[in-house]
Motif scaffolding. Sequence first.
Motif, mmCIF file in Angstrom:
data_model
loop_
_atom_site.group_PDB
_atom_site.id
_atom_site.type_symbol
_atom_site.label_atom_id
_atom_site.label_comp_id
_atom_site.label_asym_id
_atom_site.label_seq_id
_atom_site.Cartn_x
_atom_site.Cartn_y
_atom_site.Cartn_z
ATOM 1 N N ASP A 262 19.482 35.243 56.264
ATOM 2 C CA ASP A 262 19.273 33.827 56.566
ATOM 3 C C ASP A 262 17.793 33.494 56.687
ATOM 4 N N ASP A 263 16.917 34.478 56.366
ATOM 5 C CA ASP A 263 15.467 34.235 56.399
ATOM 6 C C ASP A 263 14.825 34.948 55.216
ATOM 7 N N PHE A 264 15.199 34.518 54.024
ATOM 8 C CA PHE A 264 14.747 35.199 52.812
ATOM 9 C C PHE A 264 13.233 35.207 52.676
ATOM 10 N N ASP A 265 12.574 34.125 53.097
ATOM 11 C CA ASP A 265 11.128 34.026 52.899
ATOM 12 C C ASP A 265 10.322 34.679 54.023
ATOM 13 N N GLY A 266 10.996 35.243 55.025
ATOM 14 C CA GLY A 266 10.310 36.030 56.030
ATOM 15 C C GLY A 266 9.375 35.263 56.934
#
Length: 473
Positions: A262-266
Motif C-alpha cells: 500500500d506504499d509502492f513509492d516508499g
Amino acid sequence: MLSSRVLLAGLTLLLATLPANAEDMPPWSERTIGTPPDPSRFSGTLSLQLLEELVDRGETLFTAKFTTLDGAGRPMATQAIIPTRRKRPSPQIFQRLPGGDANACSSCHIDPVVGGAGDFVTNVFVSEGFNNADFDTTDPQFSNERNTNHLMGAGLVELLAREMTATLQGQRKDALKKARQNIEPVTANLVAKGVDFGVITAYPDGTVDLAGIDGVDTDLVIRPFSQKGVIGSLRQFTVNALNHHHGIQAVERFGSRWTGTDDFDGDEVADEMSPVDVSALVAWQAAREPPVQIVPDNAEWRELASQGETIFGALGCNTCHRPTLPLESLKFSDPGPLDAAGTLRQGETPHGAIYDLALFDWAKSLPRDENGAVLVPLFSDLKRHKIADQQVSALGNELLGQRFVDRDVFKTAELWGIASTGPYGHRGDQTTLDEIIRVHGGSGRDSRNAYIALPEEDKTALIAFLKTLVIKP
C-alpha cells in the motif's frame, strides 16, 4: 463590527483553503486530501445533487496543492505508467524533467480558467511512458516536450471516442461474421461519424488484414486524449497524471491489488488517492463546460469572421478539423467501457456510476441534428494524421515515438477554445495562429499552401474566425 461583506469574504477565503472533505480535519491542517467519501453514495445513475457534490469534491482535489502529508513525491517510484521502482531514492520531491513537476493539477491547467490550458512555462517532459522514466536532460533523445492541453468539454470528447470505437469494432465484427458465412474474404470500410479510418479485410479463418487501417490503433479504439491520441479515458489520464506530476499514487494502480503493497513509492504514506476520489476528479473533468463560438459585438469582426468561416471550409481545413461530430448519448459511465488494466474497470467495482451530462445547463444549449444527436462543436475528427514532411518539418520535431505512434503523427487538435489557449503546437512554440497554420506539413500541407497563397485580407478573415472559438471566462 465587521460588515457582512467582510465576513463573507473571510468565509470564502477559509473555505478555499480547506482540504477536500474538510469536516474531518481542522482548518489549519497542512493536508489537502481528507477522508474519502463513502463510494456507495455515488453509485448508479447520479441525481443532479449527488453529481454536483462529486464534481465539487473533484474541483477541490484538482485545485489542491498536494503536500508530503498527502503523499506528494515518489522517492522510490518513477513516472512510468506501469508501476516501476527506482534503484535508489530520488534526491528531491520536485524534478522539472521527469517530475514531480507541479503542486496542483490547476498549476498547469489554468488559462483562461481552471481546467484550461497553459503557456510554454507549463510544458512537461514525457518519455515513451511505460517504464523508461528517469532522465535529467532536455535532450529530445530521452523525452518529448509537450504543452498543456485544456480539459474543457472533456466528457463530450470521451463520449464521442467511445461511440466511434463501438462503431469501428462493430464493423470489424460484422466483416468477420460475413466472411465466415460466405466462406470468402470480406473487405470493410471503417467509417465512424463520417470519419474514414481506412479498410480491413476479414477472412473465414477469423484472421483480419489490418494493413489498410488509417489514423487509429489496430484494436480500433479511439484514444482521444494527449497530442498523440494515446490516452483512452479521463480515468487513465488522471491516474497517470497524479503519479507523474505530483507523486500522488492511485490505489487502483499502485495499491496492494497490483503491487502487493500500500506504499509502492516508499514515501511512508499509504493508499494516497482512493478510487472514489479518482472518480471525483473524472466527474469534474467530464462536467467541464465546452468552449463556444461567440458572435462578436464588433461589426467589422463579425463580418470578417463570417467570411473566415467560409474560407476555413474552402481551404479544406474542415476535412480534419470537423466543426461538429454527432453524439448519441450524454450519459458518461465511470469506470468506462474502454478503461484498461491498471485503471479501475467496469465489473471490478460495485460502485460504478453514470454521470448524465444532460443535467448541466450548458448541455441544454448544444445544437442537435435532425435525428436528435448532440452536435459537439470540437473542430476535430479525433483521428491521427501525419502532420510534418521534409519541407515543412516543425511539427515533426520529436525523436521518440509514443505508444508506437510515429513521431510525425499527431491526433487532430480540437480547435474549440483555440482563441483562449495560445501558444500553439504540441510544444507550445508557435505564438500566433498564423504561425501554426504555416507549419502544417504532411496531411495538412495542401491547406497550408492554399492559406499562404491567400490575399492578406482573406488570411485576416480566417484568423478573425478562429478568434471566435473561445473558452467562456
